[in-house]
Each structure stands twice: as structure tokens, then as C-alpha cells.
Write an enzyme that holds these catalytic residues in place. Structure first.
Site, PDB file in Angstrom:
ATOM      1  N   ASN A  61      51.846  33.584  80.388  1.00  0.00           N
ATOM      2  CA  ASN A  61      52.275  33.002  79.116  1.00  0.00           C
ATOM      3  C   ASN A  61      52.277  34.008  77.974  1.00  0.00           C
ATOM      4  OD1 ASN A  61      52.608  29.815  79.131  1.00  0.00           O
ATOM      5  ND2 ASN A  61      51.182  30.428  80.738  1.00  0.00           N
ATOM      6  N   GLU A  62      51.379  34.963  78.004  1.00  0.00           N
ATOM      7  CA  GLU A  62      51.301  35.934  76.910  1.00  0.00           C
ATOM      8  C   GLU A  62      52.402  36.987  76.986  1.00  0.00           C
ATOM      9  OE1 GLU A  62      49.503  36.145  74.194  1.00  0.00           O
ATOM     10  OE2 GLU A  62      48.051  34.556  74.540  1.00  0.00           O
ATOM     11  N   SER A  63      52.615  37.555  78.172  1.00  0.00           N
ATOM     12  CA  SER A  63      53.515  38.702  78.271  1.00  0.00           C
ATOM     13  C   SER A  63      54.594  38.569  79.331  1.00  0.00           C
ATOM     14  CB  SER A  63      52.704  39.962  78.583  1.00  0.00           C
ATOM     15  OG  SER A  63      52.155  39.864  79.899  1.00  0.00           O
TER      16      SER A  63
END
Length: 159
Positions: A61-63
Site C-alpha cells: 500500500n505504501e510503495s
């Protein structure tokens, strides 16, 4: 027209070469090979007592698994660490996959401890900061983030 800006740079530096007329190129995505990333996550999770499926969900989800990712606010690497946070968890190169995952997992572990093992609260703290969670000041973006990471977490747990 950027001629005034270019003239200012020339006057200050005596060399127009430092004044690029075009923006820097976007970084090339850096996807860590699957097996290597699995080992990196496993090592960080073993060292910090965090479920590897949760860390994979955060990374996804972050990267989007891009080790070269940089957000519009300056968060860096796989787990999107801000420079000050990266330094506080012992990360000197946030674009190094091993350092980033180790530091991000260390931080996630601290948040899990701070919030009594509550994964949703720890995730909200990871996204908005623990102070915002404690003040009850998380917005819709953080709520959506938590739901997205939890959905990814559920999927990774079944693999």
C-alpha cells in the site's frame, strides 16, 4: 519564461550549467526480486516480532513494492519513511530495501506496542502519526488507508 530565474542563477553561480531548464527525470521504479524481498521481510519481522503478512501489506500500500518510490511529501522507499522517521529508526539510506524494511518494521512494532497490539490503530499511527491517533484526529484518507492495508493483510495471510 524563466529567463530572470536563469539570470539570477548565472549571477549567483557564474555557471548556467547548474540551472537546468527541464525538471529532473522521475526515478526508475526499483522492484526488489520477490525472493529477496521475502527474505528481507522475514528477517525484519523475526527481529521485531511482527507478522510478515502485515509488513507485506504495508509495503504494497505504501510503495507498490517500488524501492525507489518517493511520495509528494518526501516519504521514501518501500515502507515510505519520512527522512526524520528513517533516522529515528536507524535508517541511513531509505532507498536501500533492507534498511527501509528493517526500519519500517521496527517503527510498526513500536506502534503496535504503543496501541496495545491493535493493528488498525498501529496502521493509523503509521499513516497519520501516533499523536493524531491519540487525539482522535484521523481523517478519511487515513481511514481509507487502514481499510486498504487490512484488506491486503487478510489476503497475504491466506497465502
Amino acid at each position: 519564461d524563466d529567463s530572470a530565474f536563469r539570470a539570477l542563477l548565472t549571477a549567483q553561480n557564474g555557471d548556467l550549467a547548474v540551472a537546468s531548464a527541464s525538471p529532473p527525470a522521475a526515478p526508475t521504479p526499483c522492484i526488489v526480486p520477490h525472493g529477496e524481498l521475502e527474505r528481507i521481510i522475514a528477517q525484519a519481522c523475526t527481529a521485531n516480532g511482527v507478522d510478515p503478512a502485515l509488513v507485506k501489506a504495508v509495503v504494497a500500500n505504501e510503495s507498490g513494492f517500488d524501492a525507489a518510490a518517493t511520495s509528494n511529501v518526501g516519504a521514501q522507499g518501500l515502507m515510505q519513511l519520512m527522512p526524520a522517521k528513517a533516522a529515528s529508526v536507524g535508517v541511513s539510506d531509505a532507498y536501500d530495501a533492507r534498511q527501509n524494511v528493517a526500519g519500517g518494521t521496527r517503527y510498526l512494532h513500536r506502534l503496535l506496542q504503543r496501541f496495545g497490539g491493535s493493528i488498525p490503530l498501529a496502521l493509523a499511527g503509521y499513516n497519520a502519526g501516533p499523536g493524531a491517533v491519540e487525539r482522535g484526529a484521523i481523517g478519511t484518507e487515513t481511514t481509507a488507508y487502514v481499510h486498504s492495508v487490512l484488506a491486503s493483510y487478510a489476503a497475504y495471510r491466506t497465502q
